[in-house]
Design an enzyme around this catalytic site. Structure first.
Site, short mmCIF file in Angstrom:
data_model
loop_
_atom_site.label_atom_id
_atom_site.label_comp_id
_atom_site.label_asym_id
_atom_site.label_seq_id
_atom_site.Cartn_x
_atom_site.Cartn_y
_atom_site.Cartn_z
N ARG A 238 1.07 -1.12 0.04
CA ARG A 238 -0.08 -0.06 0.08
C ARG A 238 0.89 1.24 -0.06
NH1 ARG A 238 -3.57 -2.67 -1.58
NH2 ARG A 238 -5.62 -3.09 -0.66
N GLU A 267 -2.16 7.79 -5.16
CA GLU A 267 -2.37 7.11 -6.49
C GLU A 267 -3.65 7.81 -7.16
OE1 GLU A 267 -2.99 3.19 -6.12
OE2 GLU A 267 -1.21 2.86 -5.18
N HIS A 286 0.10 0.19 -10.16
CA HIS A 286 -0.82 -0.61 -9.04
C HIS A 286 -1.18 -1.89 -10.00
CE1 HIS A 286 -3.07 -0.65 -5.19
NE2 HIS A 286 -2.89 -1.98 -5.45
#
Length: 321
Positions: A238, A267, A286
């Site tokens: 994360r 993000e 990601h």
């Protein structure tokens, strides 16, 4: 029964839901739903299948949608869900652990190799027409054979990465968990170390823990300052676990050698972020679980959780946190 899905998911999951007689509505616009939009949609449905971690399933949402029979996450992580609040309201929460372990470990392995050989940066120099005169002291990377792999959070994904690193590069393994991983110690000769020792001894430090109040922002200026100047930092867990400005400064000042990120903070990453143009940095958008096998498996598990919840049965992959 009706289910709302926050993204288009693989057909194999949709087919399971429809075969179970569930009427499915999917949000197909390529934008995140605002919380009020998600609440409005869920008020017309009996179950929610939430894809990824963008939607906050918090107390506000849960109180507004306390009629839901199940919340099924198409993700392994569940840091976007107030699990305790859901439990109090009697709403079971499911997730998709395990199925994405190999895919995410592959992404971490790819980033480690790309950083070690400056691969992303050098590819871009070719695209810019800068493949010029050969210089024996230019574009030097590092070899990984025999380097120490440090894993923060040695669960299924960390174990999958450790096996790859041991087999390919004979990398000894150290790790830091809240508890011991006896299977890793038997199989791979892994050695549990305190957190500061993990920072000091790792040649490659890879994060595979859950995002919690304790791990949020844990990898900051102080942590990077304890690492080797030759160390590679990898985060496929994360983005909020590392402080991105502190990471940038650690790289610029030579406190660590390189970094590979599949998750960023925030993000999406700003395209002007200096990390994107640094030789020893590799960034992916990601995609840790972005394989056909993993995403199909996640869709199946999420559908199975949702079907069980609507039947009032125990979820096969329930969140236990």
């Amino acid at each position: 029964m009706k289910a709302f899905i926050t993204r288009k998911i693989p057909d194999v999951g949709l087919q399971l839901l429809r075969a179970a007689g569930i009427e499915v509505t999917a949000h197909t616009e390529k934008r995140e739903l605002a919380q009020e939009e998600l609440i409005a949609a869920c008020l017309q449905h009996d179950a929610l299948l939430s894809v990824g971690g963008a939607n906050k399933i918090d107390m506000v949402f849960l109180n507004a949608c306390s009629h839901l029979k199940v919340v099924s996450l198409m993700s392994a992580g569940y840091d976007n869900v107030d699990v305790a609040a859901a439990r109090e309201l009697g709403i079971p929460v499911g997730h998709t652990p395990g199925v994405l372990s190999n895919a995410t470990a592959d992404a971490a392995f790819l980033l480690m190799m790309a950083v070690a050989r400056k691969a992303f940066y050098l590819h871009n120099t070719i695209a810019r027409g800068e493949w010029g005169f050969f210089e024996p002291t230019k574009n030097l990377g590092m070899e990984l054979n025999g380097k120490t792999l440090g894993v923060f959070g040695l669960g299924k994904i960390g174990m999958a990465l450790a096996r790859k690193c041991s087999g390919a590069y004979d990398m000894p393994l150290i790790y830091h968990n809240r508890g011991r991983n006896e299977a890793a110690e038997r199989e791979l000769g892994a050695r549990w170390v305190p957190f500061d020792e993990l920072l000091r001894e790792s040649d490659v430090l890879s994060l595979h823990a859950a995002l919690t109040p304790e791990t949020k922002g844990l990898f900051d200026e102080a942590a990077f300052g304890k690492m080797k100047p030759s160390a590679i930092f990898i985060n496929t867990a994360r983005g909020a676990m590392h402080n991105e400005q502190h990471l940038l400064r650690a790289l610029q000042e030579g406190q660590i050698w390189g970094a590979g990120l599949d998750v960023t903070n925030p993000e999406p990453m700003d395209p002007e972020n200096p990390l994107l143009n640094m030789p020893n940095v590799a960034v992916l958008p990601h995609i840790g679980s972005a394989t056909m096998e993993a995403r199909n498996g996640m869709a199946v598990m999420a559908a199975q959780n949702l079907i069980a919840g609507l039947k009032g049965e125990p979820l096969p992959f329930a969140v236990k946190g």
